[in-house]
Design a protein around this motif. Structure first.
Motif, short mmCIF file in Angstrom:
data_model
loop_
_atom_site.label_atom_id
_atom_site.label_comp_id
_atom_site.label_asym_id
_atom_site.label_seq_id
_atom_site.Cartn_x
_atom_site.Cartn_y
_atom_site.Cartn_z
N PHE A 54 -10.43 -7.64 2.09
CA PHE A 54 -9.72 -8.12 3.46
C PHE A 54 -9.70 -6.85 3.97
O PHE A 54 -9.53 -5.79 3.44
N PRO A 55 -9.64 -6.75 5.42
CA PRO A 55 -9.11 -5.53 6.07
C PRO A 55 -7.82 -5.34 5.88
O PRO A 55 -6.78 -6.25 5.64
N LEU A 56 -7.56 -3.69 6.19
CA LEU A 56 -6.10 -3.44 6.07
C LEU A 56 -5.13 -4.13 6.75
O LEU A 56 -3.84 -4.44 6.39
N SER A 57 -5.40 -4.75 7.93
CA SER A 57 -4.63 -5.45 9.08
C SER A 57 -4.00 -6.72 8.31
O SER A 57 -3.10 -7.19 8.40
N GLU A 58 -4.98 -7.38 7.31
CA GLU A 58 -4.49 -8.63 6.74
C GLU A 58 -3.70 -8.49 5.46
O GLU A 58 -2.99 -9.35 4.84
N SER A 59 -3.67 -7.17 4.95
CA SER A 59 -3.38 -6.75 3.58
C SER A 59 -2.84 -5.47 3.72
O SER A 59 -3.41 -4.50 3.29
N PRO A 60 -1.61 -5.25 4.37
CA PRO A 60 -1.31 -3.64 4.58
C PRO A 60 -0.85 -3.03 3.43
O PRO A 60 -0.33 -3.55 2.54
N PHE A 61 -0.88 -1.74 3.70
CA PHE A 61 -0.24 -0.73 2.56
C PHE A 61 1.05 -0.83 2.59
O PHE A 61 1.86 -0.79 3.55
N LYS A 62 1.80 -0.70 1.40
CA LYS A 62 3.26 -0.40 1.41
C LYS A 62 3.35 -0.04 -0.07
O LYS A 62 2.55 -0.34 -0.95
#
Length: 363
Positions: free
Chosen positions: A77-85
């Motif tokens: 997935f792109p980061l926009s759909e599975s964001p960093f945290k």
């Protein structure tokens, strides 16, 4: 840089499989972390495709074995759909466990070994940009590079209890276009060959090979065909996959499929994809397992459990050429190939220690 910062920076760069710009940004970032004084860095390129990166130590000690570390840059997935945290002692984000945790561990371990010794030898690091799509772009380059090495490790995530992986099932896809003869069902049912009926008979026939206990499964994923309920079907397409623990099982699937089709009046069109060969335990991987276990015990690391996995990775291709290869040197994590993917932060230090300890065996 601290390992956790390296890890975070990798996850923050979006690099889904179809994002060529993002993948190249990630490879460029990783390449910049390795000093030119000690490493040779080369890119492999193809038109309209992301690059593969190969880094190798300049110093080669001839009487020592060589170790290849294999990883991949792309995520599902792109980061926009599975964001960093960072939350609950985990790093979340696309590819956090598959396999940016492993990449961070390998980068940190290599640089740590370099700093401790003021040099490093007999180590290679290959970064593949399309593993999630089947390693189609640079499979030949990976195999060619790997042929120069004695052993390899792959950076997929460790098991939930830190297990390493010594074998994986192979996977091939298949497409079969069955052929019948169209005609009005009122007149020709039972006289003309029906492609859908032939497909159903094939499914029943080939299903007899199923042996899940021994890792041999045949899936029937999609089926379509025919034009109307009152017409004998003249065509039928069947799409699926075969998973197998060894080449003998795959050869049996091919042989029985050929036998079934030899009995038909209208021969179907069969396409069997290249897929992934089985990752099988060989003499070299047995030797690598002993090297790993002895080194871990000597350095007060838990002696690993080696297990089998049903999925495939680039370890399958490395095993195919006869290399001794062990997978699972990445971090512990969960939710792989989902938008809730996460990696346990505390497992990063363990992965680094494991890789560093193994690197020392090749110095």
């Amino acid at each position: 840089m601290k390992p956790i910062d390296i890890f975070s920076d990798l996850v923050k760069i979006s690099s889904s499989s179809h994002d060529h710009i993002g993948i190249d940004k990630l490879s460029g970032h990783i390449e910049s972390l390795f000093p030119d004084k000690y490493f040779v860095k080369n890119y492999f390129t193809k038109t309209n495709s992301p690059k593969a990166l190969y880094i190798e130590s300049k110093l080669i000690v001839d009487d020592k074995s060589k170790l290849l570390i294999s990883g991949h840059l792309d995520t599902v997935f792109p980061l926009s759909e599975s964001p960093f945290k960072i939350e609950n002692e985990c790093i979340y984000g696309s590819g956090s466990n598959d396999m940016k945790g492993g990449l961070a561990a390998a980068i940190s371990a290599i640089l740590q070994s370099l700093n401790e010794r003021n040099n490093i030898s007999n180590i290679g690091f290959f970064l593949n940009p399309d593993e999630e799509l089947g390693t189609n772009l640079y499979r030949d380059e990976l195999k060619q590079i790997a042929s120069k090495y004695d052993y390899a490790i792959v950076l997929e995530g460790a098991g939930d209890e830190g297990e390493l992986c010594d074998s994986r099932r192979g996977i091939v896809t298949y497409e079969i276009d069955f052929v019948g003869k169209e005609g009005h069902s009122g007149h020709f049912t039972g006289f003309y060959p029906n492609a859908i009926k032939i497909a159903s008979e094939y499914i029943e026939f080939i299903s007899q090979l199923q042996d899940r206990e021994n890792g041999f499964t045949i899936n029937f994923g999609q089926i379509s065909g025919g034009v109307a309920q009152n017409v004998v079907a003249g065509d039928c397409k069947l799409i699926g996959e075969v998973r197998f623990k060894n080449k003998t099982q795959l050869d049996l699937f091919k042989e029985r499929t050929s036998f079934f089709f030899s009995t038909l009046e209208f021969k179907p069109l069969v396409v069997i994809g290249e897929g992934f060969p089985a990752m099988e335990v060989n003499l070299k991987s047995q030797k690598l397992k002993k090297i790993i276990s002895d080194a871990f015990e000597k350095n007060n690391l838990s002696i690993p459990i080696f297990h089998h996995r049903n999925s495939a990775s680039d370890a399958n291709f490395l095993s195919e050429i006869g290399l001794g290869v062990i997978d699972g040197f990445g971090t512990i994590g969960w939710g792989v190939h989902t938008k809730k993917e996460k990696s346990l932060i505390s497992s990063l230090d363990i992965a680094i220690r494991r890789i560093s300890t193994l690197i020392e065996c090749f110095q």
